[in-house]
Design an enzyme around this catalytic site. Structure first.
Site, short mmCIF file in Angstrom:
data_model
loop_
_atom_site.label_atom_id
_atom_site.label_comp_id
_atom_site.label_asym_id
_atom_site.label_seq_id
_atom_site.Cartn_x
_atom_site.Cartn_y
_atom_site.Cartn_z
CB SER A 251 -0.94 -0.03 1.21
OG SER A 251 -1.81 1.08 1.19
CB SER A 252 1.15 4.26 -0.63
OG SER A 252 1.64 5.59 -0.52
CE1 TYR B 107 0.42 4.73 -6.04
CE2 TYR B 107 0.59 6.21 -4.16
CZ TYR B 107 1.00 5.08 -4.83
OH TYR B 107 1.99 4.29 -4.30
CE LYS C 6 -0.27 1.71 -3.99
NZ LYS C 6 0.18 0.34 -4.34
#
Length: 276
Positions: free
Chosen positions: A146-147, A160, A164
């Protein structure tokens, strides 16, 4: 080093470079054989060289396969390649991802569809294709990359960041649905050295500088970090994570020692994001 994954097999998407290549090396060092997936023909030689080096260095099997896991046929090809030598897939690392950043007024349908196809549909299709080959004793491991973007609300990352967040939601769902087969966790890197971070615009980098400055482990250390890292940190607000630092957390989640951890989003960002 203990080879705690001896005899196991892992699929790593986006495994030719950056975080994916570092994860591949970490798993190989633990005795794990590898199927490294890549999409672009430009990654073919990188993947071939990496597979050769990991095979000879760690005495494991490593093969590359070009396929778009954002399609059913691509996901099926990766799984069939993996199971051609052994029937069980022990580990899946859903690492491949893209970031097509744009402020809200400029987001296009193409950016939305392509980013969700790669970052969300790809992991879903690959995991779906591999289901029948997962262990039946809870020893399987799935790690989704993920982020911090899923939680920080970075300017320009409507799409984006959303992908995630979706990946983290799927992580929690899969941890319940696959509980008899595998643990399912995610890790959430912040800024990491490599090609993906290098694509960010100066405007985006300026926007996240404040986050970097307040991240505990991003403070550069003279005598520990290189002069180049220290110099770069002056403009970015902190040093980037090394890919092996993120890979170490992923590798930990793949070992038997992580058996009592599932459905979690694990910090892989130096403390940029602190939750729960």
């Amino acid at each position: 080093m203990s080879r705690s994954l001896e005899g196991k097999l892992a699929i790593v998407t986006g495994g030719s470079r950056g975080i994916g290549a570092a994860i591949a090396e970490n798993l190989a060092s633990k005795g794990c054989s590898l199927v490294l997936n890549y999409t672009s023909s430009s990654s073919e030689s990188l993947t071939t060289d990496l597979c050769s080096r990991l095979s000879s260095t760690y005495n494991i099997s490593a093969v590359g396969i070009q396929a778009d896991v954002g399609t059913s046929s691509g996901a099926a090809l990766v799984v069939s390649t993996a199971t051609s030598s052994q029937k069980q897939i022990d580990i899946i690392i859903n690492n491949a991802g893209i970031a097509l950043n744009a402020p809200l007024p400029d987001v296009t349908l193409h950016q939305f569809e392509e980013t969700y196809r790669v970052n969300v549909l790809g992991p879903l299709l690959l995991t779906q294709a591999a289901l029948l080959h997962l262990p039946t004793d809870r020893s399987g491991r799935i790690v989704n990359i993920s982020s911090v973007s899923s939680s920080c609300g970075f300017v320009g990352q409507s799409v984006y960041g959303g992908t995630k967040a979706a990946l983290e939601a799927m992580t929690r769902t899969w941890s319940r649905e696959l509980a008899e087969r595998a643990t399912v966790n995610a890790v959430n890197p912040g800024p990491v050295e490599g090609p993906l971070y290098a694509t960010n615009t100066p405007e985006f980098l300026a926007n996240i500088k404040g986050f970097n400055m307040h991240t505990p482990l991003m403070a550069p250390q003279p005598g520990v970090d290189s002069p180049e890292v220290i110099q770069e940190a002056k403009s970015s607000g902190g040093r980037l994570a090394h890919t092996h630092e993120v890979a170490g957390i992923v590798g930990m989640l793949c070992t038997p020692d992580s058996a009592w951890c599932t459905g979690q989003v694990m910090c892989a960002n130096g403390g940029m994001l602190m939750l729960h």
